[in-house]
Design an enzyme around this catalytic site. Structure first.
Site, PDB file in Angstrom:
ATOM      1  N   ALA A 253      36.077  42.433  43.698  1.00 45.08           N
ATOM      2  CA  ALA A 253      36.845  42.557  44.921  1.00 45.08           C
ATOM      3  C   ALA A 253      38.355  42.674  44.575  1.00 45.08           C
ATOM      4  O   ALA A 253      38.591  42.399  43.327  1.00 45.08           O
ATOM      5  CB  ALA A 253      36.568  41.358  45.827  1.00 45.08           C
ATOM      6  N   LYS A 254      39.240  43.113  45.527  1.00 43.11           N
ATOM      7  CA  LYS A 254      40.666  43.148  44.964  1.00 43.11           C
ATOM      8  C   LYS A 254      41.210  41.902  44.737  1.00 43.11           C
ATOM      9  O   LYS A 254      41.987  41.673  43.624  1.00 43.11           O
ATOM     10  CB  LYS A 254      41.241  43.606  46.412  1.00 43.11           C
ATOM     11  CG  LYS A 254      42.447  44.382  46.029  1.00 43.11           C
ATOM     12  CD  LYS A 254      43.199  45.141  47.304  1.00 43.11           C
ATOM     13  CE  LYS A 254      44.355  45.837  46.840  1.00 43.11           C
ATOM     14  NZ  LYS A 254      44.104  46.708  45.673  1.00 43.11           N
ATOM     15  N   ARG A 255      40.917  40.966  45.140  1.00 38.41           N
ATOM     16  CA  ARG A 255      41.436  39.514  44.949  1.00 38.41           C
ATOM     17  C   ARG A 255      41.080  38.843  43.383  1.00 38.41           C
ATOM     18  O   ARG A 255      41.476  38.071  42.839  1.00 38.41           O
ATOM     19  CB  ARG A 255      40.884  38.396  45.896  1.00 38.41           C
ATOM     20  CG  ARG A 255      39.608  38.181  46.142  1.00 38.41           C
ATOM     21  CD  ARG A 255      39.039  37.024  47.175  1.00 38.41           C
ATOM     22  NE  ARG A 255      37.665  36.797  47.096  1.00 38.41           N
ATOM     23  CZ  ARG A 255      36.818  37.360  47.588  1.00 38.41           C
ATOM     24  NH1 ARG A 255      37.094  38.665  48.200  1.00 38.41           N
ATOM     25  NH2 ARG A 255      35.409  37.131  47.545  1.00 38.41           N
ATOM     26  N   GLY A 257      41.173  41.201  41.204  1.00 38.24           N
ATOM     27  CA  GLY A 257      41.422  42.134  40.291  1.00 38.24           C
ATOM     28  C   GLY A 257      40.901  43.473  40.073  1.00 38.24           C
ATOM     29  O   GLY A 257      41.263  44.256  39.038  1.00 38.24           O
ATOM     30  N   GLU A 263      43.718  53.684  43.656  1.00 40.73           N
ATOM     31  CA  GLU A 263      44.519  53.080  42.592  1.00 40.73           C
ATOM     32  C   GLU A 263      44.319  53.736  41.336  1.00 40.73           C
ATOM     33  O   GLU A 263      44.959  54.173  40.508  1.00 40.73           O
ATOM     34  CB  GLU A 263      44.497  51.418  42.274  1.00 40.73           C
ATOM     35  CG  GLU A 263      45.151  50.640  43.369  1.00 40.73           C
ATOM     36  CD  GLU A 263      44.784  49.173  43.407  1.00 40.73           C
ATOM     37  OE1 GLU A 263      45.410  48.376  43.975  1.00 40.73           O
ATOM     38  OE2 GLU A 263      43.867  48.934  43.030  1.00 40.73           O
TER      39      GLU A 263
END
Ligand code: GLU
Length: 313
Positions: A253-255, A257, A263
């Site tokens: 997940a984004k949180r 990293g 991106e």
């Protein structure tokens, strides 16, 4: 549909951008269908509006195309079973719920989450919350209950006993849905169809014959099979693939990293390198391979997929 051709799908939730884990699931679902000469459907599962991120649905489609995937039916290409966006399919869900209510297979429930948690003594099944203890379930032949002014949710009446299926990757699976989950919600109190109901109605309406998805949904499948049966619909086969995990086994997940596909694309990554990487993590290519999804079709071999989740960080 109905011509014996395999039909698979990828059904993302637009709650954020795709990461490598979602992309691998999409790639495997696509490969399984394309290797059999079947049709691939893209369906946007956007019923949970508070979780939706602006522009995510569009970026998901762009990321999948950039990777080299395509679909025969979907939100942007149409098709005979549309719309392919769940927020536009409310009447299909309402029809199914009305049918279940009319045959006494579902009931209205005014319990809040807190009340269910307080009344339930059973341990929780994963992320699904506490087992529903049957508080509002009508006694057989009882007159309809007065529900008061709180908006009700609708729950499916779940029979006791084991619900089983043979997963194409994980083998025989068994779950006692009544003992573990209880009568589960098919329409939330805010009137929105629950995931279990919507996914079942849509996969059936879209003629899906194989559901390949992440094994975080393995425990949902017995609930969906109960719905197929209650609605008199033919169930697809199920193929649950292990998740890709981040550092230390955390969910990607984004949180944590995990870099998103947009991106990676903006950083100048080669989609063939990403696809090759996903294939090598799936036992379908050697490390460092650069391949398009189309080049992987002849390499598709479900027996090579890993049995366990793979950490990629
Ligand atoms: N929309 C669900 C998700 O993104 C997947 C549903 C499914 O494949 O059944 O987690």
């Amino acid at each position: 549909m109905g011509d014996g051709k395999k039909r698979g799908r990828y059904a993302p939730t637009p709650s954020g951008d795709l990461h490598l884990g979602n992309c691998r699931t999409a790639l495997l679902a696509w490969l399984s269908v394309r290797a059999a000469g079947g049709a691939f459907v893209l369906r946007m599962e956007d019923l949970d509006k508070p979780r939706e991120k602006p522009g995510a649905a569009q970026r998901i489609l762009e990321s999948l195309r950039w990777l080299g995937l395509d679909w025969d039916e979907g939100p942007d290409v149409g098709g005979p079973h549309g719309p392919y966006v769940q927020s536009e399919r409310g009447h299909h869900y309402d029809d199914a719920i009305e049918r279940l209510l009319a045959k006494g297979a579902a009931f209205s429930c005014i319990c809040s989450r807190a009340e269910v948690a307080a009344a339930s003594s059973a341990p929780h099944l994963g992320e699904d919350g506490p087992r529903y203890p049957g508080t509002c379930r009508p006694a057989p032949d009882a007159a309809p209950k007065q529900l008061g002014r709180r908006a009700p949710s609708i729950r499916l009446i779940v029979p006791p006993g084991l619900e089983g299926f043979d997963d194409l990757h994980r083998g025989p699976q068994r779950l006692d849905v009544q003992a573990e989950v209880g009568d589960f919600v098919i329409r939330r109190a805010d009137g929105v169809a629950a995931y279990q109901l919507a996914v079942t109605v849509d996969d059936a309406a879209m003629g899906i014959t194989e559901v390949l998805r992440g094994d975080d949904l393995l425990s949902s499948t017995p609930r969906q099979l109960l719905l197929y049966r209650a609605l008199g619909l033919e169930a697809p086969s199920f193929f649950h693939v292990p998740l890709l995990l981040g550092e230390g086994g955390a969910r990607l997940a984004k949180r944590n990293g995990a870099r998103s596909l947009p991106e990676l694309r903006a950083a100048g990554e080669d989609p063939r390198a990403i696809c090759g990487h996903l294939a090598s993590l799936s036992g379908l290519a050697e490390w460092g391979a650069r391949l398009t999804p189309a080049e992987l079709i002849t390499r598709w071999d479900p027996a090579r997929l890993p049995r366990l989740a793979t950490c990629i960080a």
